[in-house]
Design a protein around this motif. Structure first.
Motif, PDB file in Angstrom:
ATOM      1  N   GLY A   1       0.814  -1.204   0.000  1.00  0.00           N
ATOM      2  CA  GLY A   1       0.000   0.000   0.000  1.00  0.00           C
ATOM      3  C   GLY A   1       0.847   1.253   0.000  1.00  0.00           C
ATOM      4  N   ARG A   2       0.172   2.392  -0.009  1.00  0.00           N
ATOM      5  CA  ARG A   2       0.858   3.681  -0.001  1.00  0.00           C
ATOM      6  C   ARG A   2       1.539   3.918   1.354  1.00  0.00           C
ATOM      7  NH1 ARG A   2      -2.367   7.352   0.571  1.00  0.00           N
ATOM      8  NH2 ARG A   2      -4.362   6.296   0.779  1.00  0.00           N
ATOM      9  N   PRO A   3       2.431   4.897   1.418  1.00  0.00           N
ATOM     10  CA  PRO A   3       3.024   5.234   2.715  1.00  0.00           C
ATOM     11  C   PRO A   3       1.975   5.763   3.687  1.00  0.00           C
ATOM     12  CG  PRO A   3       4.292   6.189   0.895  1.00  0.00           C
ATOM     13  CD  PRO A   3       3.012   5.675   0.314  1.00  0.00           C
ATOM     14  N   ASN A   4       2.208   5.489   4.959  1.00  0.00           N
ATOM     15  CA  ASN A   4       1.408   6.069   6.052  1.00  0.00           C
ATOM     16  C   ASN A   4      -0.052   5.621   6.071  1.00  0.00           C
ATOM     17  OD1 ASN A   4       3.667   7.661   6.895  1.00  0.00           O
ATOM     18  ND2 ASN A   4       3.178   9.127   5.278  1.00  0.00           N
ATOM     19  N   VAL A   5      -0.311   4.430   5.511  1.00  0.00           N
ATOM     20  CA  VAL A   5      -1.670   3.897   5.629  1.00  0.00           C
ATOM     21  C   VAL A   5      -1.762   2.898   6.788  1.00  0.00           C
ATOM     22  CG1 VAL A   5      -2.273   4.256   3.214  1.00  0.00           C
ATOM     23  CG2 VAL A   5      -1.225   2.093   3.922  1.00  0.00           C
ATOM     24  N   GLY A   6      -0.626   2.617   7.442  1.00  0.00           N
ATOM     25  CA  GLY A   6      -0.653   1.736   8.605  1.00  0.00           C
ATOM     26  C   GLY A   6      -0.135   0.336   8.359  1.00  0.00           C
ATOM     27  N   LYS A   7       0.723   0.161   7.340  1.00  0.00           N
ATOM     28  CA  LYS A   7       1.213  -1.188   7.014  1.00  0.00           C
ATOM     29  C   LYS A   7       2.016  -1.796   8.167  1.00  0.00           C
ATOM     30  CE  LYS A   7       3.356   0.036   3.294  1.00  0.00           C
ATOM     31  NZ  LYS A   7       2.989   1.464   3.390  1.00  0.00           N
ATOM     32  N   SER A   8       2.925  -1.018   8.735  1.00  0.00           N
ATOM     33  CA  SER A   8       3.752  -1.561   9.816  1.00  0.00           C
ATOM     34  C   SER A   8       2.927  -1.841  11.062  1.00  0.00           C
ATOM     35  CB  SER A   8       4.896  -0.596  10.145  1.00  0.00           C
ATOM     36  OG  SER A   8       5.794  -0.504   9.064  1.00  0.00           O
ATOM     37  N   THR A   9       1.937  -1.030  11.312  1.00  0.00           N
ATOM     38  CA  THR A   9       1.057  -1.273  12.457  1.00  0.00           C
ATOM     39  C   THR A   9       0.282  -2.568  12.267  1.00  0.00           C
ATOM     40  OG1 THR A   9       0.821   1.115  12.790  1.00  0.00           O
ATOM     41  CG2 THR A   9      -0.791  -0.307  13.874  1.00  0.00           C
ATOM     42  N   LEU A  10      -0.218  -2.797  11.047  1.00  0.00           N
ATOM     43  CA  LEU A  10      -0.933  -4.043  10.767  1.00  0.00           C
ATOM     44  C   LEU A  10       0.028  -5.230  10.820  1.00  0.00           C
ATOM     45  CD1 LEU A  10      -3.504  -5.516   9.921  1.00  0.00           C
ATOM     46  CD2 LEU A  10      -2.919  -5.032   7.532  1.00  0.00           C
ATOM     47  N   PHE A  11       1.242  -5.052  10.307  1.00  0.00           N
ATOM     48  CA  PHE A  11       2.254  -6.099  10.368  1.00  0.00           C
ATOM     49  C   PHE A  11       2.481  -6.546  11.811  1.00  0.00           C
ATOM     50  CE2 PHE A  11       6.761  -7.221  10.905  1.00  0.00           C
ATOM     51  CZ  PHE A  11       6.941  -8.186   9.947  1.00  0.00           C
ATOM     52  N   ASN A  12       2.707  -5.588  12.706  1.00  0.00           N
ATOM     53  CA  ASN A  12       2.941  -5.932  14.108  1.00  0.00           C
ATOM     54  C   ASN A  12       1.703  -6.533  14.757  1.00  0.00           C
ATOM     55  OD1 ASN A  12       5.636  -5.129  14.213  1.00  0.00           O
ATOM     56  ND2 ASN A  12       5.107  -3.001  14.644  1.00  0.00           N
TER      57      ASN A  12
ATOM     58  N   GLY B   1       2.757  10.480  -4.825  1.00  0.00           N
ATOM     59  CA  GLY B   1       1.936  10.152  -5.974  1.00  0.00           C
ATOM     60  C   GLY B   1       2.729   9.864  -7.230  1.00  0.00           C
ATOM     61  N   ASP B   2       4.064   9.814  -7.125  1.00  0.00           N
ATOM     62  CA  ASP B   2       4.897   9.593  -8.305  1.00  0.00           C
ATOM     63  C   ASP B   2       5.149   8.103  -8.465  1.00  0.00           C
ATOM     64  OD1 ASP B   2       6.575   9.748 -10.405  1.00  0.00           O
ATOM     65  OD2 ASP B   2       8.280  10.550  -9.292  1.00  0.00           O
TER      66      ASP B   2
ATOM     67  N   CYS C   1      -7.378   6.970  -3.586  1.00  0.00           N
ATOM     68  CA  CYS C   1      -6.353   7.788  -4.254  1.00  0.00           C
ATOM     69  C   CYS C   1      -5.924   7.123  -5.556  1.00  0.00           C
ATOM     70  CB  CYS C   1      -5.130   7.953  -3.347  1.00  0.00           C
ATOM     71  SG  CYS C   1      -5.469   8.782  -1.771  1.00  0.00           S
ATOM     72  N   PRO C   2      -5.368   7.905  -6.485  1.00  0.00           N
ATOM     73  CA  PRO C   2      -4.866   7.302  -7.730  1.00  0.00           C
ATOM     74  C   PRO C   2      -3.831   6.212  -7.473  1.00  0.00           C
ATOM     75  CG  PRO C   2      -4.988   9.687  -7.937  1.00  0.00           C
ATOM     76  CD  PRO C   2      -5.300   9.379  -6.510  1.00  0.00           C
ATOM     77  N   ALA C   3      -3.020   6.360  -6.421  1.00  0.00           N
ATOM     78  CA  ALA C   3      -2.024   5.337  -6.117  1.00  0.00           C
ATOM     79  C   ALA C   3      -2.685   4.008  -5.754  1.00  0.00           C
ATOM     80  CB  ALA C   3      -1.118   5.797  -4.975  1.00  0.00           C
ATOM     81  N   ASP C   4      -3.829   4.061  -5.068  1.00  0.00           N
ATOM     82  CA  ASP C   4      -4.562   2.836  -4.747  1.00  0.00           C
ATOM     83  C   ASP C   4      -5.046   2.151  -6.025  1.00  0.00           C
ATOM     84  OD1 ASP C   4      -4.317   3.395  -1.979  1.00  0.00           O
ATOM     85  OD2 ASP C   4      -6.125   4.633  -2.045  1.00  0.00           O
ATOM     86  N   GLU C   5      -5.549   2.950  -6.945  1.00  0.00           N
ATOM     87  CA  GLU C   5      -6.051   2.395  -8.203  1.00  0.00           C
ATOM     88  C   GLU C   5      -4.913   1.774  -9.011  1.00  0.00           C
ATOM     89  OE1 GLU C   5      -7.832   5.916  -9.770  1.00  0.00           O
ATOM     90  OE2 GLU C   5      -9.802   5.462  -8.925  1.00  0.00           O
ATOM     91  N   ALA C   6      -3.749   2.447  -9.016  1.00  0.00           N
ATOM     92  CA  ALA C   6      -2.598   1.906  -9.743  1.00  0.00           C
ATOM     93  C   ALA C   6      -2.158   0.580  -9.142  1.00  0.00           C
ATOM     94  CB  ALA C   6      -1.444   2.911  -9.714  1.00  0.00           C
ATOM     95  N   ALA C   7      -2.126   0.511  -7.814  1.00  0.00           N
ATOM     96  CA  ALA C   7      -1.698  -0.720  -7.143  1.00  0.00           C
ATOM     97  C   ALA C   7      -2.642  -1.869  -7.469  1.00  0.00           C
ATOM     98  CB  ALA C   7      -1.620  -0.506  -5.631  1.00  0.00           C
ATOM     99  N   ALA C   8      -3.945  -1.606  -7.413  1.00  0.00           N
ATOM    100  CA  ALA C   8      -4.918  -2.655  -7.726  1.00  0.00           C
ATOM    101  C   ALA C   8      -4.764  -3.133  -9.161  1.00  0.00           C
ATOM    102  CB  ALA C   8      -6.337  -2.132  -7.472  1.00  0.00           C
ATOM    103  N   GLY C   9      -4.491  -2.196 -10.094  1.00  0.00           N
ATOM    104  CA  GLY C   9      -4.294  -2.589 -11.487  1.00  0.00           C
ATOM    105  C   GLY C   9      -3.064  -3.458 -11.674  1.00  0.00           C
ATOM    106  N   TRP C  10      -1.979  -3.108 -11.007  1.00  0.00           N
ATOM    107  CA  TRP C  10      -0.761  -3.903 -11.125  1.00  0.00           C
ATOM    108  C   TRP C  10      -0.941  -5.295 -10.537  1.00  0.00           C
ATOM    109  CZ3 TRP C  10       3.129   0.379  -9.244  1.00  0.00           C
ATOM    110  CH2 TRP C  10       3.167   1.382 -10.211  1.00  0.00           C
ATOM    111  N   MET C  11      -1.702  -5.394  -9.463  1.00  0.00           N
ATOM    112  CA  MET C  11      -1.972  -6.704  -8.877  1.00  0.00           C
ATOM    113  C   MET C  11      -2.745  -7.583  -9.847  1.00  0.00           C
ATOM    114  SD  MET C  11      -2.878  -5.791  -4.917  1.00  0.00           S
ATOM    115  CE  MET C  11      -1.561  -5.399  -3.752  1.00  0.00           C
TER     116      MET C  11
END
Length: 439
Positions: free
Chosen positions: A9-20, A64-65, A95-105
């Motif tokens: 996911g994008r930065p600062n959405v809570g990935k490390s918190t969910l990981f822990n 967003g880059d 966000c557009p980054a979410d849409e891009a990630a879903a497309g790549w998946m």
């Protein structure tokens, strides 16, 4: 093989918190390998009763880059995973980054589960409403910080994973030895030396072993299986970029191993990457041997200095044998196997309760426990609580206040008294009376 689950996911959405949160501990086992597996963390976790390798990936799409370099990084994370959790942010919305990630998946053909984080205080329907546009069914509304919805997410992940291969069953009755190390330290050369034939591709180039390869052989009448782990992982459609140590491969091999040989380059000493690999094996409690390879390339005038440096770097491994070897020339390579088999035997040994309590009494007589509130911490009774590695359960009073240094002292006394070699000893402290005393 254990399934691999990546949190993306994008930065600062809570990935490390969910990981822990999913790992079940505040600071999960970290293998972030600076410069090799940049910013990725790996740990062994249990999701709804299913053992998995959990991967915390770096944030992608800074500012967003989403350029090609970031896409390559994202695809590498997907390539080694059986399933990915795409984490989004309910507060920031789609966000557009979410849409891009879903497309790549979708392009990568990766199984994906959508989780909408920071959904506390909102009805599920409102939290996930706009994220249906990503085309990923059944999004989960969660709060990684508070734990809301995380149990249901873990159950969904476990249910979507492929059935695990029964690799351990096929190896019953064999001692499984994993050989792990950084790229190009001589792992495949060592395996070929043991087998007496060119079974594995060997070149003077890091990364020529692409996968973990199990090989059966006998040593001194003992049936064994050797696993040479990949030092680098390259997949189709993924730019290899800098050479990478496959932490996932190492974890897979360690999880299935009875003993681990960590091979390092004697000329470089124990690097940060070597120490992190050792920490992976220690965390799983495996019998452990260290091989300082390419000793033949260390000038005679430098060997005393290199010996001193290795002793300083590895002083915390007081139980593990260190052998200076040359896989290419065959120097001392059988000593690694001797130590590995000795470690497995020590890790599997029964430790009589009476002898354990005698060790405990002598240890406390010779080195008194510290005081707490004006009274000494009492250690009353010891018994064996497990094997591989040996687990010693000690009952007493105020045991939670016993310093870690005293735990290590007790573990050393157990190892030296019973002659345990090549295996860590774990001490578990419990407050209470003798559980076996008749009432």
């Amino acid at each position: 093989m254990l399934p691999v689950v990546a949190i993306t996911g994008r930065p600062n959405v809570g990935k490390s918190t969910l990981f822990n949160r999913l790992a079940g501990k505040r600071e999960a086992l970290v293998a972030d390998y600076p410069g090799l597996t940049r910013d990725r963390r790996h740990c062994l976790a249990r999701l709804a009763g299913r053992r998995v390798i959990l991967v915390d990936t770096p944030g992608v799409g800074e500012g967003g880059d989403w350029d090609e370099a970031l896409r390559g990084q994202f695809e590498r994370a997907l390539a080694e995973s059986d399933l990915a959790v795409l984490l989004t942010d309910s507060r920031q919305g789609l966000c557009p980054a979410d849409e891009a990630a879903a497309g790549w998946m979708r392009e990568a053909g990766c199984a994906v589960i959508l989780a909408v984080n920071k959904s506390e205080g909102q009805p599920r329907e409102i939290s996930v409403a706009e994220f249906h546009a990503l085309g990923i069914p059944d999004p989960h509304a969660i709060s990684a910080l508070r734990g809301d919805g995380v149990t249901l997410l873990a159950e969904a992940v476990a249910g979507a994973l492929p059935a695990g291969a029964a690799t351990l069953d096929a190896d019953q009755g064999r001692t499984r030895i994993a050989i792990i190390g950084r790229p190009n330290v001589g792992k495949s050369t060592l395996v070929n030396r043991y087998l007496g034939e060119e079974r594995m591709l060997v070149r003077d180039q890091a990364g020529t072993t692409r996968d973990s390869v199990p090989l059966d052989f006998e040593y001194g009448g003992e049936p064994c299986t050797l696993v040479d782990t990949a030092g680098i992982r390259r997949r189709a459609r993924v730019d290899p970029g800098p050479e990478r140590l496959s932490v996932t491969q190492a974890l897979q091999a360690i999880e299935q191993a009875d003993a681990v040989i960590v091979l390092l380059d004697a000329r470089e000493g124990a690097t940060e990457q070597d120490l992190r690999l050792i920490s992976l094996a220690l965390d799983r409690g495996r019998a452990l041997v260290i091989g300082a390879n390419q000793w033949d390339r260390v000038p005679a005038s430098d060997r005393a200095r290199v010996n001193d440096e290795l002793a300083r770097q590895l002083k915390f491994l007081d139980f593990a044998d260190l052998h200076r070897v040359s896989a290419l020339r065959g120097w001392s390579v059988t000593k690694l196997l001797d130590s590995a088999l000795a470690g497995v035997e020590s890790a599997s040994r029964d430790l009589p309760t009476g002898q354990l309590n005698a060790v405990l009494r002598r240890a406390v007589e010779e080195h008194a426990t510290p005081r707490r509130g004006g009274r000494r911490i009492r250690l009353n009774y010891a018994h064996q609580g497990g094997k591989r590695p040996p687990l010693i359960v000690i009952h007493g009073r105020q045991t939670k206040h016993l310093p870690d240094s005293f735990r290590r002292y007790l573990a050393r006394r157990v190892r030296t008294t019973f002659g345990l070699r090549g295996t860590p000893v774990r001490i578990e402290l419990r407050t209470g009376s003798n559980p076996y005393k008749e009432s």
